[in-house]
Design a protein around this motif. Sequence first.
Motif, PDB file in Angstrom:
ATOM      1  N   PRO A 150     -13.690   0.021  -8.129  1.00  0.00           N
ATOM      2  CA  PRO A 150     -13.734   1.391  -8.651  1.00  0.00           C
ATOM      3  C   PRO A 150     -12.647   1.607  -9.701  1.00  0.00           C
ATOM      4  N   VAL A 151     -12.874   2.556 -10.607  1.00  0.00           N
ATOM      5  CA  VAL A 151     -11.938   2.782 -11.703  1.00  0.00           C
ATOM      6  C   VAL A 151     -10.538   3.107 -11.184  1.00  0.00           C
ATOM      7  N   LYS A 152     -10.459   3.881 -10.131  1.00  0.00           N
ATOM      8  CA  LYS A 152      -9.146   4.254  -9.595  1.00  0.00           C
ATOM      9  C   LYS A 152      -8.364   3.017  -9.164  1.00  0.00           C
ATOM     10  N   GLY A 153      -9.056   2.057  -8.574  1.00  0.00           N
ATOM     11  CA  GLY A 153      -8.417   0.809  -8.177  1.00  0.00           C
ATOM     12  C   GLY A 153      -7.980   0.002  -9.375  1.00  0.00           C
ATOM     13  N   ARG A 154      -8.794   0.006 -10.450  1.00  0.00           N
ATOM     14  CA  ARG A 154      -8.437  -0.727 -11.662  1.00  0.00           C
ATOM     15  C   ARG A 154      -7.213  -0.120 -12.340  1.00  0.00           C
ATOM     16  N   LEU A 206       1.523   9.262  -5.803  1.00  0.00           N
ATOM     17  CA  LEU A 206       1.608   7.808  -5.909  1.00  0.00           C
ATOM     18  C   LEU A 206       2.330   7.385  -7.181  1.00  0.00           C
ATOM     19  N   ILE A 207       2.265   8.253  -8.218  1.00  0.00           N
ATOM     20  CA  ILE A 207       2.966   7.985  -9.468  1.00  0.00           C
ATOM     21  C   ILE A 207       3.595   9.269  -9.979  1.00  0.00           C
ATOM     22  N   ASP A 208       4.504   9.115 -10.944  1.00  0.00           N
ATOM     23  CA  ASP A 208       5.160  10.249 -11.593  1.00  0.00           C
ATOM     24  C   ASP A 208       5.086  10.015 -13.093  1.00  0.00           C
ATOM     25  N   LEU A 209       4.874  11.071 -13.873  1.00  0.00           N
ATOM     26  CA  LEU A 209       4.744  10.957 -15.321  1.00  0.00           C
ATOM     27  C   LEU A 209       5.825  11.753 -16.033  1.00  0.00           C
ATOM     28  N   LEU A 217       5.590   5.582  -7.472  1.00  0.00           N
ATOM     29  CA  LEU A 217       6.300   6.182  -6.337  1.00  0.00           C
ATOM     30  C   LEU A 217       5.924   5.524  -5.015  1.00  0.00           C
ATOM     31  N   ASN A 218       4.696   5.016  -4.926  1.00  0.00           N
ATOM     32  CA  ASN A 218       4.239   4.409  -3.678  1.00  0.00           C
ATOM     33  C   ASN A 218       3.437   3.150  -4.013  1.00  0.00           C
ATOM     34  N   ARG A 219       4.161   2.076  -4.224  1.00  0.00           N
ATOM     35  CA  ARG A 219       3.536   0.813  -4.630  1.00  0.00           C
ATOM     36  C   ARG A 219       2.568   0.292  -3.572  1.00  0.00           C
ATOM     37  N   ASP A 220       2.912   0.458  -2.288  1.00  0.00           N
ATOM     38  CA  ASP A 220       2.057  -0.048  -1.209  1.00  0.00           C
ATOM     39  C   ASP A 220       0.679   0.608  -1.226  1.00  0.00           C
ATOM     40  N   GLU A 221       0.650   1.923  -1.442  1.00  0.00           N
ATOM     41  CA  GLU A 221      -0.638   2.624  -1.482  1.00  0.00           C
ATOM     42  C   GLU A 221      -1.423   2.248  -2.734  1.00  0.00           C
ATOM     43  N   LYS A 224      -3.097  -0.986  -2.061  1.00  0.00           N
ATOM     44  CA  LYS A 224      -4.295  -0.807  -1.231  1.00  0.00           C
ATOM     45  C   LYS A 224      -5.485  -0.411  -2.096  1.00  0.00           C
ATOM     46  N   LEU A 225      -5.252   0.487  -3.048  1.00  0.00           N
ATOM     47  CA  LEU A 225      -6.327   0.900  -3.947  1.00  0.00           C
ATOM     48  C   LEU A 225      -6.815  -0.277  -4.785  1.00  0.00           C
ATOM     49  N   ALA A 226      -5.867  -1.112  -5.229  1.00  0.00           N
ATOM     50  CA  ALA A 226      -6.207  -2.256  -6.075  1.00  0.00           C
ATOM     51  C   ALA A 226      -6.960  -3.333  -5.314  1.00  0.00           C
ATOM     52  N   GLN A 227      -6.838  -3.346  -4.002  1.00  0.00           N
ATOM     53  CA  GLN A 227      -7.518  -4.354  -3.181  1.00  0.00           C
ATOM     54  C   GLN A 227      -8.824  -3.839  -2.600  1.00  0.00           C
TER      55      GLN A 227
END
Length: 232
Positions: A150-154, A206-209, A217-221, A224-227
């Motif tokens: 999914p795009v979010k994972g990419r 999960l991120i900050d801009l 902010l949350n590399r582990d999560e 998970k999305l990337a996997q």
Amino acid sequence: MKKGQNICDVESCFLCKNSLEEWKPAISAHKTTYKVKKGEVIFKEGDPVTGIYFVNSGCIKVYKKWDKDKELIVRFAREGSLFGHRGLGKGGFYPISAAALQPTVVCYVDIAFFEATLKVNSGFTYQLLMFLTEELKQSERKMRNLAHMPVKGRVAEALISLQNQFGITPDGFINIDLSRQDLASYAGATYETVFRMMNELVNEKLIDLSGKSIRLLNRDELLKLAQDIVFL
């Protein structure tokens, strides 16, 4: 491109550090150093192959056409890396384009000298083979992700990859000034979709801009999305 002073970081240059000491005077005699402005295109997809480039400083994006007005960033070439090698072999034309993401200094050698270097320097040839093997693995993974992730994972994987490649600033932001369009091209998605996914990642903390800067902010999560690949 503008010719620059003939300098080379022997310790990091892919060509110099993997070649025989006796071959380095020949490298100095045959290479040309260029200064490349931010945004300047070094060669375009379909241009005839003339030689190979090595990054002395700065960063290059290597990309392919994706649809009529879009591009897909294949990889980034940083200090000590090379690009233009995808044009080697039959055909004689570059199958990709290359442009500078920031002011960059590159070294260039023509095809004839590059081929001579391969024949004379077994260590360089071996290291190039290892580089090409790893690049092929990454390309195959990218194609798999485009088909199944999914795009979010990419987007999550693209952000993690950027942090792995470029590190972080003292403030914790990914240490590269990348436009949202380039991020979309790297993730293999449209600008509008990536913009929406980035907002979701911000809302989920999960991120900050901060302008173009991105902090994980949350590399582990994000991992998970990337996997989260669903095979059809």
